[in-house]
Design an enzyme around this catalytic site. Structure first.
Site, PDB file in Angstrom:
ATOM      1  N   SER A 137       0.913  -1.177   0.106  1.00  0.00           N
ATOM      2  CA  SER A 137       0.002  -0.039   0.042  1.00  0.00           C
ATOM      3  C   SER A 137       0.867   1.253   0.058  1.00  0.00           C
ATOM      4  O   SER A 137       0.199   2.409  -0.328  1.00  0.00           O
ATOM      5  CB  SER A 137      -0.799  -0.080   1.249  1.00  0.00           C
ATOM      6  OG  SER A 137      -0.192  -0.052   2.286  1.00  0.00           O
ATOM      7  N   HIS A 191      -5.189  -4.270  -1.655  1.00  0.00           N
ATOM      8  CA  HIS A 191      -5.314  -3.272  -2.819  1.00  0.00           C
ATOM      9  C   HIS A 191      -5.242  -3.540  -4.210  1.00  0.00           C
ATOM     10  O   HIS A 191      -4.904  -2.956  -5.017  1.00  0.00           O
ATOM     11  CB  HIS A 191      -3.945  -2.631  -2.586  1.00  0.00           C
ATOM     12  CG  HIS A 191      -3.880  -1.771  -1.050  1.00  0.00           C
ATOM     13  ND1 HIS A 191      -4.559  -0.319  -1.062  1.00  0.00           N
ATOM     14  CD2 HIS A 191      -3.725  -2.002   0.104  1.00  0.00           C
ATOM     15  CE1 HIS A 191      -4.347   0.088  -0.007  1.00  0.00           C
ATOM     16  NE2 HIS A 191      -4.150  -0.770   0.911  1.00  0.00           N
ATOM     17  N   LYS A 226     -12.124  -0.753  -0.424  1.00  0.00           N
ATOM     18  CA  LYS A 226     -11.267   0.061  -1.162  1.00  0.00           C
ATOM     19  C   LYS A 226     -11.773   0.151  -2.481  1.00  0.00           C
ATOM     20  O   LYS A 226     -12.921   0.683  -2.785  1.00  0.00           O
ATOM     21  CB  LYS A 226      -9.813  -0.534  -1.259  1.00  0.00           C
ATOM     22  CG  LYS A 226      -9.064  -0.435  -0.081  1.00  0.00           C
ATOM     23  CD  LYS A 226      -7.797  -1.164   0.262  1.00  0.00           C
ATOM     24  CE  LYS A 226      -7.166  -0.605   1.473  1.00  0.00           C
ATOM     25  NZ  LYS A 226      -7.717  -1.302   2.792  1.00  0.00           N
TER      26      LYS A 226
END
Length: 418
Positions: free
Chosen positions: A210, A238, A268
């Site tokens: 990240s 991610h 996300k």
């Protein structure tokens, strides 16, 4: 011990006297001195642009009235405000309810949860998936339930993985970041060590990191795991939703049948809240019964589950992913042309600055120019590698990207990093 104390009377003198509280004011002052104190800055919406309120502590926040471009969010596909996602959440709230009301093993399991898990399993190319109340809960619950004897963990793994490893009671062996050769060496050392020869081994890594935007060498990790008889667990927080079929790096590399445990988040790219684990039938059935963070938590809210399910569908069937990657490449090329160093290969663009003071000053100068992009400094990243973390969304328009580059040009010159 006296009868008086046992019955709730006066406390006996001596070793129990003294102040054993917590000096939180002193701890906060120490964080201030070390430039580690952070503050909340509420926004009016979660989207590609928003208004923010200055840090207000416990007081009511007041928006400053100026709309800024947000290049600091993990809302990579820009789906948090998509009408279809909002409608899916609203329909679930109206039909099913605003909350699950109980743990999934009691009455908190709904058809909305099952629809989400079916779509996740399909995108991750596994038998089943299981939704947790957060990605953190998924990591902690899964590693604790597996109860490995030895864990091999990438040194830059996310905090939830680090905490899960610490709480598991396993022997944790940290290998150099994205370094398959170091992992091989440490697997070999463990195989020769009588204290770690026997028992279950787990190799755990993020797929996309990240803060650096780089990618783990998953194929090499799988090769080494198979040679050592270890399991592989990959956190796709991610990456989920950003690759073919709404999958992650595991799917991009064609490793779905070689990674034993796939984790991810709904908060996300999937524009919701929660986490998940995907794998074979035995893994998921075991976690349903043994993962304490699943068993003893109220189920994911139906609106969150429905929103994530619809977002995953849109990630798979629309051009959102293509739009994101075009924006990523435009910004990467533009920032590099300005003279910034931008490593990595994903949608996370770390603009390296080096000095933490320069990074903080650059973030402030960007903010003054209407661009929100945070400074990341130690201990989140190693000393001397402070950076601005830039994360575009698929919904940023071309003029938004140009404005971001203009802000980096002007701010960089003002601060003296260009």
């Amino acid at each position: 011990m006296s009868d008086e104390y046992e019955s709730g009377g006066a406390r006996p003198p001596g070793p129990l006297d003294g102040d054993r509280g917590f000096d939180l004011a002193g701890r906060l002052a120490d964080r201030e001195r070390r430039d580690l104190r952070r503050e909340l800055s509420p926004a009016d919406r979660v989207a590609e642009r928003a208004q923010f309120a200055p840090a207000s502590g416990g007081d009511l926040p007041v928006l400053d009235g100026e709309e800024r471009l947000v290049f600091a969010s993990n809302n990579y596909l820009g789906l948090t405000n998509d009408d279809r996602v909002v409608e899916a959440a609203a329909d679930a709230a109206e039909v099913v309810g605003t909350g699950a009301g109980a743990s999934r093993l009691l009455t908190g399991d709904t058809l909305v949860h099952r629809d989400l898990e079916d779509r996740l399993a399909e995108s991750k190319q596994t038998d089943r998936a299981l939704a947790f109340s957060s990605g953190y809960a998924a990591n902690v619950g899964t590693i604790a339930a597996l109860d490995p004897d030895v864990i091999f963990s990438d040194e830059y793994n996310h905090a939830s993985i680090v905490d899960a490893c610490r709480l598991s009671g396993a022997e944790v062996i940290v290998y150099d970041h994205c370094d398959a050769e170091d992992l091989a060496a440490k697997l070999g050392d463990a195989a020769r060590d009588p204290g770690t020869t026997d028992g279950s081994w787990l190799i755990v890594t993020d797929s996309v990191f990240s803060m650096d935007g780089d990618v783990a060498p998953l194929s090499d990790v799988c090769d080494l795991a198979e040679q050592a008889g270890a399991w592989v667990m990959v956190d796709e927080a991610h990456a989920t939703g950003l690759y073919e079929g709404g999958g992650g790096i595991v799917q991009r590399e064609g490793l779905s049948d070689r990674v034993d445990v796939q984790l991810g988040t709904l908060s996300k790219a999937l524009a919701s809240q929660g986490g998940f684990v995907a794998g074979d039938d035995d893994l998921i059935e075991y976690l349903v019964n043994a993962a304490r963070s699943f068993v003893f938590s109220t189920g994911l809210t139906p609106p969150a589950a429905a929103a994530a399910s619809e977002a995953l569908h849109l990630a798979r069937t629309t051009d959102r992913r293509d739009r994101l990657w075009r924006s990523v490449e435009f910004l990467r090329e533009g920032l590099t042309d300005l003279g910034y160093e931008v490593p990595g290969e994903t949608q996370i663009l770390p603009v390296l600055v080096g000095d933490r003071g320069d990074a903080l000053a650059l973030a402030d100068a960007l903010y003054d120019r209407g661009v929100v992009a945070p400074a990341i400094r130690p201990p989140t990243v190693p000393e001397g590698t402070s950076r601005i973390r830039v994360a575009p969304m698929a919904t940023h328009a071309a003029h938004d990207l140009e404005r971001c580059l203009d802000a980096f040009r002007e701010a960089g010159r003002e601060v003296g990093v260009l």
